[in-house]
Design an enzyme around this catalytic site. Structure first.
Site, mmCIF file in Angstrom:
data_model
loop_
_atom_site.group_PDB
_atom_site.id
_atom_site.type_symbol
_atom_site.label_atom_id
_atom_site.label_comp_id
_atom_site.label_asym_id
_atom_site.label_seq_id
_atom_site.Cartn_x
_atom_site.Cartn_y
_atom_site.Cartn_z
ATOM 1 N N HIS A 44 -4.135 41.852 20.440
ATOM 2 C CA HIS A 44 -2.819 42.427 20.200
ATOM 3 C C HIS A 44 -2.011 42.604 21.477
ATOM 4 C CE1 HIS A 44 -4.580 43.993 16.210
ATOM 5 N NE2 HIS A 44 -3.950 42.857 16.025
ATOM 6 N N HIS A 83 -4.380 34.801 8.823
ATOM 7 C CA HIS A 83 -5.359 35.741 8.269
ATOM 8 C C HIS A 83 -4.902 37.156 8.631
ATOM 9 C CE1 HIS A 83 -7.570 31.939 8.603
ATOM 10 N NE2 HIS A 83 -8.383 32.381 7.674
ATOM 11 N N SER A 125 -1.896 42.982 13.239
ATOM 12 C CA SER A 125 -0.875 42.025 13.670
ATOM 13 C C SER A 125 0.367 42.036 12.771
ATOM 14 C CB SER A 125 -1.469 40.620 13.764
ATOM 15 O OG SER A 125 -2.022 40.197 12.538
ATOM 16 N N GLU A 134 -2.771 36.267 3.486
ATOM 17 C CA GLU A 134 -4.025 36.996 3.314
ATOM 18 C C GLU A 134 -4.631 36.595 1.971
ATOM 19 O OE1 GLU A 134 -7.313 38.695 3.354
ATOM 20 O OE2 GLU A 134 -6.097 38.849 5.186
ATOM 21 N N GLY A 155 -4.298 30.570 4.489
ATOM 22 C CA GLY A 155 -3.434 30.574 5.661
ATOM 23 C C GLY A 155 -3.476 29.299 6.462
ATOM 24 N N ASP A 183 -6.553 33.907 13.183
ATOM 25 C CA ASP A 183 -7.544 34.951 13.472
ATOM 26 C C ASP A 183 -8.452 35.141 12.249
ATOM 27 O OD1 ASP A 183 -8.910 37.208 14.351
ATOM 28 O OD2 ASP A 183 -7.295 38.559 13.740
#
Length: 273
Positions: free
Chosen positions: A18, A41, A99, A117, A143, A162
């Protein structure tokens, strides 16, 4: 898939990911043109550090709580520290932003954000979190596929990859996604997060990525401990594909401080492929 990020929210890997994400977003939103962000993700986007999952793991106490109390953290962490402070009203750290929250908060009127997601429960929470924000949408979909399908053919694009790494094909799908996005938009930048368990797996991924991406990349490693036990998560890595070389010192500061301060004989390194 059984992975639940609530157990790991605010851990050392989140700090690395992050902090780097916010630094990259700051650079990409400094210009006048629009920015399209795709998150492959996304998770639920906001995490309760007082909840049973976070309290059980204790990873936030060893991660974001220590960062917020640190006086020697490099300036590269400042945007993340400020975001966490704002989210918690300047008080104790009880909530941690994923995120989606961090990205959505930084979207300008001309920008767009697609958060993907696949888990229905996590997507429902994500959809509620992002509801009502202009040019921001949450999609319950694959994704990897959406990153290529929805990537604009022109303009500034940032793709965050991710995954939970519970599937055997995650590494291969990352390589394919990076290649697909870059073919569609050669100016797109991609930030990939990976766990560091053993060097053989990691080096094999980097070789495949170098062959498939056809673009320069910065590799930032945060080795929290020596990579001697492949059954443990010994650290994490970020791979920035197509990003600016000027990000290297920032990534070095983020990885180095995290590994040396929060790790056990840890070290950070940044190199290019």
């Amino acid at each position: 898939m059984n992975y639940r990020h609530a157990f790991h929210a605010g851990n050392f890997a989140d700090l690395v990911k992050h902090a780097a994400l916010l630094q990259l977003l700051g650079r990409m939103t400094a210009g006048a043109g629009p920015l399209a962000v795709i998150d492959t993700h996304a998770g639920r986007g906001l995490y309760d550090l007082a909840g049973p999952e976070a309290r059980k793991s204790g990873e936030a106490d060893a991660g974001i709580v220590r960062l917020m109390a640190a006086r020697d953290a490099p300036a590269a962490f400042a945007p993340l520290v400020e975001a966490v402070k704002a989210l918690n009203g300047g008080g104790p750290v009880r909530r941690y932003p994923g995120s989606p929250w961090l990205i959505a908060e930084r979207m300008r009127a001309q920008d767009s954000y697609l958060a993907c997601e696949l888990r229905a429960e996590e997507h429902a929470a994500l959809r509620d979190l992002l509801k009502g924000r202009p040019n921001v949408s949450a999609l319950c979909a694959d994704g990897y596929a959406m990153a290529v399908e929805r990537c604009p053919r022109q303009g500034a694009v940032l793709v965050l990859i991710d995954p939970p790494f519970e599937r055997a094909d995650d590494y291969a799908r990352i390589v394919a996604t990076v290649a697909g996005v870059r073919r569609k938009n050669p100016l797109a930048q991609l930030l990939v997060w990976l766990p560091l368990k053993d060097l053989e797996t990691f080096d094999a991924f980097l070789r495949d990525l170098e062959d498939g991406a056809q673009a320069p990349a910065l590799v930032a490693e945060t080795r929290m401990r020596p990579l001697t036990d492949p059954m443990k998560m010994n650290g994490c890595a970020l791979v920035l594909v197509g990003g600016p070389e000027e990000m290297a010192p920032t990534l070095e500061a983020i990885c180095g401080w995290t590994a040396q301060t929060l790790g056990d004989r840890g070290a950070g390194r940044v190199h290019r492929i």
